[in-house]
Design an enzyme around this catalytic site. Structure first.
Site, PDB file in Angstrom:
ATOM      1  CG  PHE A  15     -57.104 -55.049  -0.751  1.00 52.80           C
ATOM      2  CD1 PHE A  15     -56.590 -53.989  -1.479  1.00 52.80           C
ATOM      3  CD2 PHE A  15     -56.689 -55.233   0.564  1.00 52.80           C
ATOM      4  CE1 PHE A  15     -55.670 -53.129  -0.896  1.00 52.80           C
ATOM      5  CE2 PHE A  15     -55.773 -54.370   1.140  1.00 52.80           C
ATOM      6  CZ  PHE A  15     -55.258 -53.314   0.407  1.00 52.80           C
ATOM      7  CB  SER A 237     -53.065 -46.245   3.456  1.00 47.64           C
ATOM      8  OG  SER A 237     -54.190 -45.662   4.081  1.00 47.64           O
ATOM      9  CE  LYS A 238     -58.998 -53.222   2.665  1.00 48.35           C
ATOM     10  NZ  LYS A 238     -59.239 -54.627   2.870  1.00 48.35           N
ATOM     11  NE  ARG A 239     -56.661 -46.821   9.888  1.00 45.50           N
ATOM     12  CZ  ARG A 239     -57.519 -47.321  10.779  1.00 45.50           C
ATOM     13  NH1 ARG A 239     -57.559 -48.609  10.994  1.00 45.50           N
ATOM     14  NH2 ARG A 239     -58.331 -46.531  11.442  1.00 45.50           N
ATOM     15  NE  ARG A 240     -54.617 -41.703   4.334  1.00 49.54           N
ATOM     16  CZ  ARG A 240     -53.367 -42.025   4.651  1.00 49.54           C
ATOM     17  NH1 ARG A 240     -52.987 -41.998   5.885  1.00 49.54           N
ATOM     18  NH2 ARG A 240     -52.515 -42.360   3.705  1.00 49.54           N
TER      19      ARG A 240
END
Length: 469
Positions: A15, A237-240
């Site tokens: 991404f 961050s991608k996670r959050r």
RNA sequence: GCCCCCAUCGUCUAGUGGCCUAGGACACCACCCUUUCAAGGUGGCGGCACGGGUUCGAAUCCCGUUGGGGGUGCCA
């Protein structure tokens, strides 16, 4: 193309990060205004090479932002992995110049020894051991004594005491080059003059600058721009966090709004408005004017920018931009039923009501379905009193007999019927709206009825009257 | 631990020693407009982290403190 060479070096991850997008945009603005070149170098890994769609994703995302491979200022893409042998050659030159040496200590050895000596990190213990290359031995850079001054276009001069920088690894035990080395070698070879990147790279910059010098080159102009953070002030961050540019594109954000918002996150254009066209920003943007502190990526403000940009679109451009959403698979009518001329006629009423392009179908779908799906709550509210029900019945009759099917006459009629029951227009129109569109809110009613047409409007009104009984 | 960066309304920012009783935008609240909902208009709420200097004068310069972030790998 002559002139400065700005490099943008993303690593493919599946991404395209909005922070990377901002950096790309700033590089792009600079390269174009200064008659220079935007050099795209993909910092690919083994995993990325097995997933070519990750790379095309980056190129597509850049294109969406207006950074086109067809532009004369664009150069690349290059792929870091293609230059691995050059990286090793450069390392060899550093060895010959005495700027690097081999080291046979493993991370476990280093930990043990530093613990024994009560020190921190690698102490340069193999510096003078005169080791030659061998499997398992890493190549380390011999950090010279003194200080390293990084001249940074946004931060000024940043001074590092070389004694705080340990002899870092250039080549792994298996002979493969480390990122730091590969990066510099590529930059040297591609004659990069300006490195504009995120602030997280600043602490590693003295190391890179030392490699530049050891290789016999003047370091580039550095510029470390602040990172983008979330509401807890942590790096996105991608996670959050929602950080994929593609996600915004797919949700109906306009490229122009995204570009405008990203450009002005940490920088302000000269004029009195932050809603600004690309050309203006391209000619105004200066690294020296970039803010020094991290910026919060604010979804609400992005949404506001997007609404502004949607309203700035000409009706024709708006219709064009909306088409993918109006013909999407999840739309409640067959795509071929979409009437583009009707959408164009309604556009001025739809534009101010859209935050994203994805909002358009819900404002227009009642035109294209056979029978609108009536929201039960809205219906109950709109027909709650005897007066409201009477208005619905009487206006259905009156509309059936109206001579001119125009917004003005329909409004006029309903206004009079409403008044006869002590209802203002706002209340009086509610039942008609729900009957015809299925919803309590939507575009201006009478204009909608005019475009829907007498026949279809009356059919829906009669159906609604029946439902009253 | 060590190194580096940063610090103006909740958020993004303007501000580079006097124009600052700190300006704008987003968000929030109120009112106006109104055909629902928006959009638009008007107004409101709300900030220079703290402590020392320098100066006639400091949001602005210097030092310190505190707070936040980042880096410090045979990750990229």
């Amino acid at each position: 193309m002559a002139g400065p060479r700005y490099r943008f070096a993303p690593s493919p991850t599946g991404f395209f990060h909005v922070g990377g997008a901002r950096t790309a945009l700033w590089n792009w603005a600079l390269a174009r205004r200064e008659g220079g070149t935007f050099v795209l170098r993909i910092e690919d890994t083994d995993e990325a090479r097995n997933r070519p769609e990750w790379t095309t994703g980056i190129i597509d995302a850049l294109a969406w932002l207006g950074i086109s491979t067809a532009d004369p200022h664009f150069e690349g893409p290059y792929f870091q992995s293609q230059y691995a042998s050059d990286h090793v050659d450069a390392a060899q030159r550093l060895v010959e110049a005495g700027a690097a040496y081999y080291c046979d200590m493993t991370p476990a050895d280093i930990e043990e020894r530093s613990k024994a000596e009560g020190t921190q990190g690698y102490g340069g213990w193999s510096r003078d051991s005169g080791l030659g290359p061998a499997p398992g031995r890493v190549l380390r850079f011999r950090v010279p004594a003194g200080t390293t001054v990084v001249r940074d276009a946004v931060r000024g001069e940043v001074e590092f005491d070389n004694s705080t920088i340990e002899d870092f690894v250039l080549l792994r035990g298996n002979g493969s080059p480390m990122f730091l080395l590969a990066n510099v070698v590529d930059d040297v070879q591609m004659r990069i003059t300006h490195v504009v990147r995120a602030e997280e790279h600043l602490p590693n910059t003295p190391k890179q600058q030392m490699i530049w010098s050891a290789l016999g080159h003047e370091p580039p102009v550095w510029a470390h721009v602040p990172v983008l953070v979330n509401e807890t002030r942590k790096k996105l961050s991608k996670r959050r966090d929602k950080v994929a540019l593609e996600m915004f594109r797919d949700e109906g954000y306009l490229a122009s709004a995204m570009v405008n918002y990203l450009m002005t996150l940490g920088w302000t254009p000269k004029g009195d408005s932050e809603i600004c066209a690309w050309d203006q920003m391209e000619s105004d943007f200066r690294l020296e004017d970039v803010n020094h502190s991290p910026a919060f990526f604010d979804l609400k403000k992005l949404a506001a920018f997007n609404g502004d940009h949607i309203r700035m679109l000409s009706p024709e451009a708006f219709v064009e931009a909306c088409m993918p959403w109006l013909t999407a698979p999840d739309v409640p009518y067959p795509a071929e039923r979409l009437d583009r001329a009707l959408v164009r006629a309604m556009a001025p009423h739809i534009q101010p009501r859209c935050v994203t392009l994805a909002d358009a179908p819900a404002l227009l779908d009642f035109f294209f379905v056979d029978e609108p799906v009536v929201d039960p709550d809205a219906w109950a509210k709109a027909t709650a009193t005897d007066e409201m029900r009477a208005v619905l019945v009487e206006s259905t009759d009156a509309y059936g007999a109206v001579a001119e099917w125009t917004a003005a006459s329909l409004k006029d009629l309903l206004e009079r019927i409403g008044e006869s029951h002590g209802l203002k227009l706002g209340k009086a129109q509610a039942s008609i709206r729900v009957a015809v569109t299925g919803r309590a809110v939507g575009p201006p009613l009478f204009e909608s009825l005019e475009f829907l047409g007498r026949e279809r409007t009356l059919a829906r009104l009669h159906g609604a009257v029946l439902r009253l009984a």
